[in-house]
Design an enzyme around this catalytic site. Structure first.
Site, PDB file in Angstrom:
ATOM      1  N   TYR A  32       0.825  -1.199   0.000  1.00 23.92           N
ATOM      2  CA  TYR A  32       0.000   0.000   0.000  1.00 23.92           C
ATOM      3  C   TYR A  32       0.863   1.253   0.000  1.00 23.92           C
ATOM      4  CZ  TYR A  32       0.844   0.986   5.004  1.00 23.92           C
ATOM      5  OH  TYR A  32       1.423   1.297   6.207  1.00 23.92           O
ATOM      6  N   LYS A 146       6.443  -2.200   1.968  1.00 18.79           N
ATOM      7  CA  LYS A 146       5.270  -1.572   2.604  1.00 18.79           C
ATOM      8  C   LYS A 146       4.055  -2.480   2.444  1.00 18.79           C
ATOM      9  CE  LYS A 146       3.268   3.066   3.184  1.00 18.79           C
ATOM     10  NZ  LYS A 146       3.372   3.147   4.629  1.00 18.79           N
ATOM     11  N   GLU A 179      11.731   2.407  14.652  1.00 17.76           N
ATOM     12  CA  GLU A 179      10.885   3.506  14.168  1.00 17.76           C
ATOM     13  C   GLU A 179       9.592   3.515  14.964  1.00 17.76           C
ATOM     14  OE1 GLU A 179       9.716   2.785  10.023  1.00 17.76           O
ATOM     15  OE2 GLU A 179       9.729   0.628  10.393  1.00 17.76           O
ATOM     16  N   LEU A 203      10.900   1.084   7.424  1.00 16.08           N
ATOM     17  CA  LEU A 203      10.325   1.526   6.150  1.00 16.08           C
ATOM     18  C   LEU A 203      11.121   2.737   5.657  1.00 16.08           C
ATOM     19  CD1 LEU A 203       7.930   1.002   4.189  1.00 16.08           C
ATOM     20  CD2 LEU A 203       6.952   3.060   5.174  1.00 16.08           C
TER      21      LEU A 203
HETATM   22  N1  PDD Z   1       2.820   5.046   7.407  1.00 17.01           N
HETATM   23  N2  PDD Z   1       7.468   3.813   9.079  1.00 17.01           N
HETATM   24  C1  PDD Z   1       6.336   3.081   9.056  1.00 17.01           C
HETATM   25  C2  PDD Z   1       6.318   1.784   9.763  1.00 17.01           C
HETATM   26  C3  PDD Z   1       5.202   3.579   8.382  1.00 17.01           C
HETATM   27  O1  PDD Z   1       4.072   2.858   8.361  1.00 17.01           O
HETATM   28  C4  PDD Z   1       5.263   4.839   7.744  1.00 17.01           C
HETATM   29  C5  PDD Z   1       4.100   5.411   6.982  1.00 17.01           C
HETATM   30  C6  PDD Z   1       6.466   5.565   7.792  1.00 17.01           C
HETATM   31  C7  PDD Z   1       6.632   6.897   7.131  1.00 17.01           C
HETATM   32  O2  PDD Z   1       6.688   6.768   5.734  1.00 17.01           O
HETATM   33  P1  PDD Z   1       6.212   7.961   4.774  1.00 17.01           P
HETATM   34  O3  PDD Z   1       7.015   9.153   5.153  1.00 17.01           O
HETATM   35  O4  PDD Z   1       6.543   7.469   3.413  1.00 17.01           O
HETATM   36  O5  PDD Z   1       4.742   8.144   5.026  1.00 17.01           O
HETATM   37  C8  PDD Z   1       7.547   5.010   8.458  1.00 17.01           C
HETATM   38  C9  PDD Z   1       1.679   5.495   6.659  1.00 17.01           C
HETATM   39  C10 PDD Z   1       1.511   6.974   6.663  1.00 17.01           C
HETATM   40  C11 PDD Z   1       0.442   4.745   7.130  1.00 17.01           C
HETATM   41  O6  PDD Z   1       0.579   3.553   7.313  1.00 17.01           O
HETATM   42  O7  PDD Z   1      -0.619   5.332   7.296  1.00 17.01           O
END
Ligand code: PDD
Length: 283
Positions: A32, A146, A179, A203
């Site tokens: 996703y 992801k 994280e 991620l």
């Molecule tokens: N989540 N780390 C994890 C485990 C994440 O699920 C996310 C993003 C990030 C940040 O990635 P980005 O900057 O590309 O959004 C880091 C999204 C926003 C979600 O699951 O809703």
């Protein structure tokens, strides 16, 4: 009622249907992306499209459509649902097949679903910082992909909430932070920003890449390395980044106040410059 996208069709949300044999449902065999919408435009669409392609490749799946076709679906949903501030959620799975651990021998038709969520006020300055709990990182070992396999982060977030916190930072044996449950984690010591290096353990955040580039352009010092719980709790500042939160200050970690317990100056500055660029470059 929202309009959603399901396998080529734009439908009222109540009419969106996916098979019970979908491998996304049975095996979490899907990936996703979440792309933020500001001023009715998409923030870093190309970053998200590139990461989607990489996640799919790691699972031996092709991109279900071209970058331009994907952009068009995003734009149509933003327009039809009149989103000014919010997000577009995209999910691609391997599609429906008889249940088997092996990927289907015959190529299946991928399932492609997109929907919007309106979030008015998304970019407003945060009134206070986040309180993050500490939880062991019990996720699988390919966190760089992801996937929709998000149950452990969900459990960790609930444990944090039950304990009165906003979110959790996850740590590995040995005490290093990976994280947040859905964001990348940073600490600041003096003028140096420290965040975990890229690898299979985290991620590869699209917001992370932009924020680190902007920090370096602003002559801030950045160290990409593992940091410990103790370092985090004695840092001057802390913050998280993600598509939907941009740069968000963290003011308490595992029950200990960070610095003076107020949102940090560097986090505030990075949020400003990140949002300026995000708005200026949005598609
Ligand atoms: N989540 N780390 C994890 C485990 C994440 O699920 C996310 C993003 C990030 C940040 O990635 P980005 O900057 O590309 O959004 C880091 C999204 C926003 C979600 O699951 O809703």
């Amino acid at each position: 009622m929202r309009t959603v996208y399901v396998n080529g069709d734009y439908l009222p949300e109540s009419e969106g249907r996916v098979s019970i044999f979908d491998r996304g449902f049975l095996f979490a065999d899907g990936v996703y992306e979440v792309t933020t919408v500001l001023d009715g435009k998409l923030v870093d669409f190309d970053g998200h499209a590139a990461r989607l392609e990489r996640s799919l490749r790691e699972l031996d799946m092709p991109m279900p459509m071209t970058r331009d076709a994907l952009l068009e679906v995003h734009h149509r949903l933003v327009a039809e649902n009149d989103i000014d501030e919010g997000l577009v959620y995209l999910q691609v799975t391997r599609g429906a097949a008889d249940r088997d651990f092996a990927y289907p021998a015959e190529e299946t038709e991928q399932t492609v679903v997109l929907f919007t969520q309106a979030k008015p006020g998304l970019a407003k300055a945060p009134e206070k910082g986040l309180s993050v709990d500490l939880q062991p990182d019990l996720r699988w070992g390919r966190r760089d992909i992801k996937t929709v396999q998000l149950l452990y982060p969900s459990m960790a977030k609930m444990a944090a909430k039950r304990a009165g916190h906003d979110d959790a930072w996850m740590h590995e044996p040995g005490g290093t932070i990976t994280e947040g449950t859905s964001n990348n984690a940073y600490i600041v010591k003096g003028n140096t920003i420290v965040t975990r290096q890229l690898g299979n353990e985290i991620l590869h955040g699209i917001t992370r890449a932009a924020v680190l580039r902007l920090a370096r352009e602003a002559q801030m010092k950045v160290e990409e390395r593992a940091f410990t719980v103790e370092e985090a709790q004695s840092a001057d500042e802390a913050f998280v980044t993600s598509a939907s939160t941009f740069v968000m200050p963290v003011t308490s970690i595992g029950g200990k106040a960070v610095g003076d317990g107020q949102p940090g100056r560097i986090a505030g500055r990075l949020r400003e410059i990140y949002l300026d660029e995000a708005r200026a470059k949005a598609l």
